[in-house]
Design a protein around this motif. Structure first.
Motif, PDB file in Angstrom:
ATOM      1  N   LEU A   1      -8.343   0.958  -3.928  1.00  0.00           N
ATOM      2  CA  LEU A   1      -8.727   1.903  -2.890  1.00  0.00           C
ATOM      3  C   LEU A   1      -7.567   2.783  -2.435  1.00  0.00           C
ATOM      4  O   LEU A   1      -7.786   3.812  -1.788  1.00  0.00           O
ATOM      5  N   GLY A   2      -6.334   2.398  -2.781  1.00  0.00           N
ATOM      6  CA  GLY A   2      -5.174   3.156  -2.335  1.00  0.00           C
ATOM      7  C   GLY A   2      -4.905   3.011  -0.851  1.00  0.00           C
ATOM      8  O   GLY A   2      -4.504   3.980  -0.184  1.00  0.00           O
ATOM      9  N   LEU A   3      -5.127   1.821  -0.310  1.00  0.00           N
ATOM     10  CA  LEU A   3      -4.977   1.599   1.131  1.00  0.00           C
ATOM     11  C   LEU A   3      -3.514   1.492   1.532  1.00  0.00           C
ATOM     12  O   LEU A   3      -2.662   1.070   0.747  1.00  0.00           O
ATOM     13  N   ASN A   4      -3.223   1.833   2.778  1.00  0.00           N
ATOM     14  CA  ASN A   4      -1.835   1.895   3.235  1.00  0.00           C
ATOM     15  C   ASN A   4      -1.349   0.558   3.789  1.00  0.00           C
ATOM     16  O   ASN A   4      -2.114  -0.409   3.939  1.00  0.00           O
ATOM     17  N   THR A   5      -0.069   0.486   4.107  1.00  0.00           N
ATOM     18  CA  THR A   5       0.558  -0.756   4.551  1.00  0.00           C
ATOM     19  C   THR A   5       0.096  -1.179   5.945  1.00  0.00           C
ATOM     20  O   THR A   5       0.168  -2.359   6.277  1.00  0.00           O
ATOM     21  N   ARG A   6      -0.345  -0.230   6.767  1.00  0.00           N
ATOM     22  CA  ARG A   6      -0.882  -0.591   8.081  1.00  0.00           C
ATOM     23  C   ARG A   6      -2.043  -1.584   7.921  1.00  0.00           C
ATOM     24  O   ARG A   6      -2.117  -2.609   8.597  1.00  0.00           O
ATOM     25  N   ILE A   7      -2.948  -1.250   7.026  1.00  0.00           N
ATOM     26  CA  ILE A   7      -4.126  -2.088   6.817  1.00  0.00           C
ATOM     27  C   ILE A   7      -3.735  -3.380   6.098  1.00  0.00           C
ATOM     28  O   ILE A   7      -4.252  -4.462   6.398  1.00  0.00           O
ATOM     29  N   TYR A   8      -2.796  -3.297   5.174  1.00  0.00           N
ATOM     30  CA  TYR A   8      -2.330  -4.485   4.452  1.00  0.00           C
ATOM     31  C   TYR A   8      -1.755  -5.503   5.435  1.00  0.00           C
ATOM     32  O   TYR A   8      -2.060  -6.705   5.362  1.00  0.00           O
ATOM     33  N   ASN A   9      -0.935  -5.044   6.345  1.00  0.00           N
ATOM     34  CA  ASN A   9      -0.344  -5.940   7.339  1.00  0.00           C
ATOM     35  C   ASN A   9      -1.414  -6.548   8.246  1.00  0.00           C
ATOM     36  O   ASN A   9      -1.301  -7.702   8.672  1.00  0.00           O
ATOM     37  N   SER A  10      -2.459  -5.770   8.530  1.00  0.00           N
ATOM     38  CA  SER A  10      -3.568  -6.302   9.325  1.00  0.00           C
ATOM     39  C   SER A  10      -4.279  -7.430   8.585  1.00  0.00           C
ATOM     40  O   SER A  10      -4.676  -8.437   9.191  1.00  0.00           O
ATOM     41  N   PHE A  11      -4.450  -7.270   7.279  1.00  0.00           N
ATOM     42  CA  PHE A  11      -5.067  -8.323   6.463  1.00  0.00           C
ATOM     43  C   PHE A  11      -4.229  -9.599   6.519  1.00  0.00           C
ATOM     44  O   PHE A  11      -4.767 -10.696   6.706  1.00  0.00           O
ATOM     45  N   ILE A  12      -2.927  -9.466   6.312  1.00  0.00           N
ATOM     46  CA  ILE A  12      -2.039 -10.632   6.311  1.00  0.00           C
ATOM     47  C   ILE A  12      -2.120 -11.377   7.639  1.00  0.00           C
ATOM     48  O   ILE A  12      -2.234 -12.608   7.684  1.00  0.00           O
ATOM     49  N   HIS A  13      -2.081 -10.630   8.728  1.00  0.00           N
ATOM     50  CA  HIS A  13      -2.149 -11.234  10.054  1.00  0.00           C
ATOM     51  C   HIS A  13      -3.503 -11.912  10.271  1.00  0.00           C
ATOM     52  O   HIS A  13      -3.563 -13.046  10.798  1.00  0.00           O
ATOM     53  N   TYR A  14      -4.568 -11.260   9.873  1.00  0.00           N
ATOM     54  CA  TYR A  14      -5.912 -11.794  10.078  1.00  0.00           C
ATOM     55  C   TYR A  14      -6.118 -13.084   9.291  1.00  0.00           C
ATOM     56  O   TYR A  14      -6.676 -14.065   9.821  1.00  0.00           O
ATOM     57  N   ILE A  15      -5.703 -13.103   8.040  1.00  0.00           N
ATOM     58  CA  ILE A  15      -5.882 -14.281   7.189  1.00  0.00           C
ATOM     59  C   ILE A  15      -5.107 -15.474   7.738  1.00  0.00           C
ATOM     60  O   ILE A  15      -5.616 -16.597   7.796  1.00  0.00           O
ATOM     61  N   LYS A  16      -3.884 -15.226   8.183  1.00  0.00           N
ATOM     62  CA  LYS A  16      -3.078 -16.305   8.758  1.00  0.00           C
ATOM     63  C   LYS A  16      -3.721 -16.842  10.034  1.00  0.00           C
ATOM     64  O   LYS A  16      -3.799 -18.064  10.248  1.00  0.00           O
ATOM     65  N   LYS A  17      -4.196 -15.951  10.882  1.00  0.00           N
ATOM     66  CA  LYS A  17      -4.775 -16.361  12.162  1.00  0.00           C
ATOM     67  C   LYS A  17      -6.110 -17.069  11.963  1.00  0.00           C
ATOM     68  O   LYS A  17      -6.373 -18.106  12.609  1.00  0.00           O
ATOM     69  N   ARG A  18      -6.953 -16.562  11.090  1.00  0.00           N
ATOM     70  CA  ARG A  18      -8.301 -17.128  10.947  1.00  0.00           C
ATOM     71  C   ARG A  18      -8.317 -18.401  10.108  1.00  0.00           C
ATOM     72  O   ARG A  18      -8.987 -19.372  10.457  1.00  0.00           O
TER      73      ARG A  18
END
Length: 280
Positions: free
Chosen positions: A189-206
């Motif tokens: 999708l060519g997504l940026n690092t803002r969204i990537y960092n959100s994924f990392i944080h979400y996966i760790k938290k959930r």
């Protein structure tokens, strides 16, 4: 032409999400996560089941009072084999292997993943699928488990996180590292690092796990269960090197490389080899 259209559509979605992340970052993450976790196919409907599943005994289990888990049973003796399908699939994918497994006289159980087949839910993720497997294990006590693609990855997760040891386990076309899956999605999708960092944080938290630790290789590094890892050299969905990673970590498993089977891995000779391993 279809691949070109799919590529253009993916990049268009990615551009929209990237732009959204600068204005409404939370909403951008929600859209990105939706496309990542909600399957677009694989659902089944009770009034239009394929014959394979129509003729099976069907039992619905429950998890956490929120999910219905569809299982299909082909009754044999007291030895149970559990079949775990992958992303955007369902239990009907096991038809060709089932023909061979039934020769063992064992009871065969197939399970539909979250948001797949006749199981409930809208989102798919490995930890919830692991909970589905656990409910099936508690009900049927399988001795052997076979997983295809992300279903194999979920079996590895289950083996690491739940108190049950299969006697044998077989992984077919299985990805090892969640990080690779996630990176491929972001690249597509060519997504940026803002969204990537959100994924990392979400996966760790959930899920209380980092994306580096979310790995079949990591989950199986201490297991002593005998197993087979099968991967095709021409698999362009889950690369062959993913299977090699698992094999390097899982010391009591045999690694089998095939050629020309792609990701679906339907092959009579391969299934006969699996039958031999099960019966040995």
């Amino acid at each position: 032409m279809q691949k070109i259209n799919q590529f253009i559509a993916a990049k268009g979605i990615g551009l929209y999400i990237n732009l959204l992340s600068y204005v409404f970052p939370k909403r951008a993450f929600e859209v990105a996560y939706h496309f990542f976790s909600v399957p677009r196919k694989g659902k089944l409907y009770p009034n239009n089941l394929p014959n394979l599943l129509l003729n099976a005994e069907k039992i619905k289990l429950s998890y956490n009072g929120q999910f219905d888990i569809q299982t299909y049973i082909w009754k044999g003796n007291d030895d149970v084999v559990l079949l775990v399908h992958g992303w955007e699939s369902n239990s009907n994918r096991w038809g060709k292997l089932l023909e061979i497994l039934l020769k063992t006289g064992k009871t065969i159980i197939a399970i539909d993943a979250p948001a797949h087949g006749l199981s409930s839910g809208e989102e798919f993720n490995v930890p919830t699928y692991g909970e589905f497997i656990n409910q099936a294990v508690l009900k049927f006590n399988p001795k052997i488990a076979i997983g295809h693609s992300i279903g194999g990855n979920t079996l590895a997760y289950f083996q690491s996180h739940f108190n049950h040891n299969f006697e044998k386990m077989i992984l077919i076309g299985t990805p090892s590292d969640f990080k690779v899956i996630l990176n491929n999605y972001f690249s597509l999708l060519g997504l940026n690092t803002r969204i990537y960092n959100s994924f990392i944080h979400y996966i760790k938290k959930r899920f209380d796990i980092t994306i580096e630790d979310f790995s079949a290789s990591n989950f199986l590094k201490t297991t002593i269960i005998p197993g087979i890892i099968v991967h095709d050299i021409d698999d362009n969905i889950v690369l062959h090197k993913e299977g090699k990673k698992i094999a390097k970590s899982w010391k009591t498993a045999e690694f089998i490389t095939t050629k020309g089977l792609g990701h679906r891995m339907h092959d009579e000779y391969l299934y006969q080899s699996i039958l031999t391993f099960i019966e040995t």
